[in-house]
Write a protein that holds these residues in place. Structure first.
Motif, PDB file in Angstrom:
ATOM      1  N   ILE A  39       0.844  -1.200   0.000  1.00 47.33           N
ATOM      2  CA  ILE A  39       0.000   0.000   0.000  1.00 47.33           C
ATOM      3  C   ILE A  39       0.880   1.251   0.000  1.00 47.33           C
ATOM      4  O   ILE A  39       0.604   2.214  -0.723  1.00 47.33           O
ATOM      5  CB  ILE A  39      -0.950  -0.008   1.208  1.00 47.33           C
ATOM      6  N   LYS A  40       1.946   1.247   0.785  1.00 45.04           N
ATOM      7  CA  LYS A  40       2.866   2.393   0.822  1.00 45.04           C
ATOM      8  C   LYS A  40       3.532   2.615  -0.536  1.00 45.04           C
ATOM      9  O   LYS A  40       3.691   3.751  -0.974  1.00 45.04           O
ATOM     10  CB  LYS A  40       3.927   2.194   1.892  1.00 45.04           C
ATOM     11  N   ALA A  41       3.925   1.526  -1.195  1.00 45.36           N
ATOM     12  CA  ALA A  41       4.566   1.653  -2.508  1.00 45.36           C
ATOM     13  C   ALA A  41       3.597   2.235  -3.527  1.00 45.36           C
ATOM     14  O   ALA A  41       3.950   3.146  -4.292  1.00 45.36           O
ATOM     15  CB  ALA A  41       5.085   0.297  -2.974  1.00 45.36           C
ATOM     16  N   TYR A  42       2.373   1.728  -3.559  1.00 42.35           N
ATOM     17  CA  TYR A  42       1.378   2.251  -4.487  1.00 42.35           C
ATOM     18  C   TYR A  42       1.043   3.707  -4.170  1.00 42.35           C
ATOM     19  O   TYR A  42       0.896   4.523  -5.086  1.00 42.35           O
ATOM     20  CB  TYR A  42       0.108   1.398  -4.467  1.00 42.35           C
ATOM     21  N   VAL A  78      14.964  10.379 -12.174  1.00 45.34           N
ATOM     22  CA  VAL A  78      16.098   9.915 -11.367  1.00 45.34           C
ATOM     23  C   VAL A  78      15.860  10.243  -9.894  1.00 45.34           C
ATOM     24  O   VAL A  78      16.121   9.412  -9.013  1.00 45.34           O
ATOM     25  CB  VAL A  78      17.421  10.537 -11.877  1.00 45.34           C
ATOM     26  N   PHE A  79      15.331  11.434  -9.619  1.00 46.92           N
ATOM     27  CA  PHE A  79      15.018  11.833  -8.252  1.00 46.92           C
ATOM     28  C   PHE A  79      13.959  10.908  -7.643  1.00 46.92           C
ATOM     29  O   PHE A  79      14.079  10.477  -6.496  1.00 46.92           O
ATOM     30  CB  PHE A  79      14.535  13.288  -8.238  1.00 46.92           C
ATOM     31  N   LYS A  80      12.936  10.580  -8.408  1.00 47.32           N
ATOM     32  CA  LYS A  80      11.865   9.708  -7.924  1.00 47.32           C
ATOM     33  C   LYS A  80      12.404   8.318  -7.581  1.00 47.32           C
ATOM     34  O   LYS A  80      12.085   7.756  -6.526  1.00 47.32           O
ATOM     35  CB  LYS A  80      10.773   9.586  -8.984  1.00 47.32           C
ATOM     36  N   ILE A  81      13.225   7.771  -8.448  1.00 42.49           N
ATOM     37  CA  ILE A  81      13.780   6.438  -8.202  1.00 42.49           C
ATOM     38  C   ILE A  81      14.716   6.462  -6.994  1.00 42.49           C
ATOM     39  O   ILE A  81      14.732   5.522  -6.196  1.00 42.49           O
ATOM     40  CB  ILE A  81      14.487   5.922  -9.473  1.00 42.49           C
ATOM     41  N   THR A  82      15.452   7.544  -6.829  1.00 38.17           N
ATOM     42  CA  THR A  82      16.343   7.681  -5.669  1.00 38.17           C
ATOM     43  C   THR A  82      15.540   7.743  -4.372  1.00 38.17           C
ATOM     44  O   THR A  82      15.888   7.073  -3.392  1.00 38.17           O
ATOM     45  CB  THR A  82      17.222   8.936  -5.817  1.00 38.17           C
ATOM     46  N   ILE A  83      14.481   8.516  -4.357  1.00 33.34           N
ATOM     47  CA  ILE A  83      13.632   8.625  -3.165  1.00 33.34           C
ATOM     48  C   ILE A  83      12.986   7.272  -2.861  1.00 33.34           C
ATOM     49  O   ILE A  83      12.949   6.835  -1.709  1.00 33.34           O
ATOM     50  CB  ILE A  83      12.555   9.708  -3.354  1.00 33.34           C
ATOM     51  N   PHE A  84      12.486   6.588  -3.894  1.00 30.21           N
ATOM     52  CA  PHE A  84      11.874   5.269  -3.697  1.00 30.21           C
ATOM     53  C   PHE A  84      12.891   4.285  -3.130  1.00 30.21           C
ATOM     54  O   PHE A  84      12.592   3.536  -2.193  1.00 30.21           O
ATOM     55  CB  PHE A  84      11.307   4.747  -5.019  1.00 30.21           C
ATOM     56  N   ALA A  86      15.552   4.975  -1.413  1.00 32.82           N
ATOM     57  CA  ALA A  86      15.900   5.337  -0.038  1.00 32.82           C
ATOM     58  C   ALA A  86      14.803   4.932   0.942  1.00 32.82           C
ATOM     59  O   ALA A  86      15.093   4.447   2.039  1.00 32.82           O
ATOM     60  CB  ALA A  86      16.156   6.840   0.052  1.00 32.82           C
ATOM     61  N   LEU A  87      13.566   5.131   0.555  1.00 33.12           N
ATOM     62  CA  LEU A  87      12.455   4.793   1.445  1.00 33.12           C
ATOM     63  C   LEU A  87      12.275   3.286   1.626  1.00 33.12           C
ATOM     64  O   LEU A  87      11.934   2.819   2.707  1.00 33.12           O
ATOM     65  CB  LEU A  87      11.147   5.402   0.925  1.00 33.12           C
ATOM     66  N   PHE A  88      12.489   2.542   0.556  1.00 31.39           N
ATOM     67  CA  PHE A  88      12.221   1.110   0.584  1.00 31.39           C
ATOM     68  C   PHE A  88      13.502   0.268   0.609  1.00 31.39           C
ATOM     69  O   PHE A  88      13.441  -0.937   0.367  1.00 31.39           O
ATOM     70  CB  PHE A  88      11.344   0.716  -0.612  1.00 31.39           C
ATOM     71  N   TYR A  89      14.631   0.890   0.913  1.00 26.23           N
ATOM     72  CA  TYR A  89      15.898   0.172   0.950  1.00 26.23           C
ATOM     73  C   TYR A  89      15.882  -1.019   1.912  1.00 26.23           C
ATOM     74  O   TYR A  89      16.342  -2.107   1.536  1.00 26.23           O
ATOM     75  CB  TYR A  89      17.053   1.118   1.303  1.00 26.23           C
TER      76      TYR A  89
END
Length: 130
Positions: A39-42, A78-84, A86-89
């Motif tokens: 749910i968080k990812a979506y 690139v920013f979006k993928i980096t944030i994703f 970092a959040l879901f690492y």
């Protein structure tokens, strides 16, 4: 412009909700922590992608920004993928032991919303070119 924004909200909501429920049904007996994580990812991809498309719609009205929108999109992607990442690492590559199928399942929202982003942003840019 308001009509387009409402259209984007409706399409993103329908596609996101449908893909979430289909993915949730397709996963057989996921771990208890995976449901809220999905749910968080979506939610992350829904909000980020929808905001991005709306901002690009507004920015396309400014002729001085229009020529750089493609380059801006690449930077924001690139920013979006980096944030994703970092959040879901911890879930994707970190210390939490999660089966590979569920790690891959977290990438499905990335693909779905990336497709919607590219579709609508290319439509905005194509319409402005004509």
């Amino acid at each position: 412009m308001l009509k387009n924004i409402i259209l984007y909200i409706v399409v993103f909501t329908i596609v996101g909700a449908t893909s979430y429920f289909l993915q949730n049904l397709a996963l057989l007996d996921p771990p208890t922590y995976f449901g809220p994580l999905l749910i968080k990812a979506y939610t992350f991809h829904f909000l980020f992608s929808l905001a991005l498309v709306i901002i690009f719609l507004i920015a396309s009205k400014n002729n001085s920004f229009f020529d750089q929108l493609g380059f801006m999109y690449m930077g924001v992607l690139v920013f979006k993928i980096t944030i994703f990442a970092a959040l879901f690492y911890p879930y994707m590559l970190g210390e939490l032991i999660m089966p590979q199928i569920y790690r891959g399942a977290l990438l499905i929202p990335v693909i779905i919303f990336l497709f919607l982003e590219v579709f609508f942003i290319s439509k905005i840019m194509r319409k402005k070119r004509l």
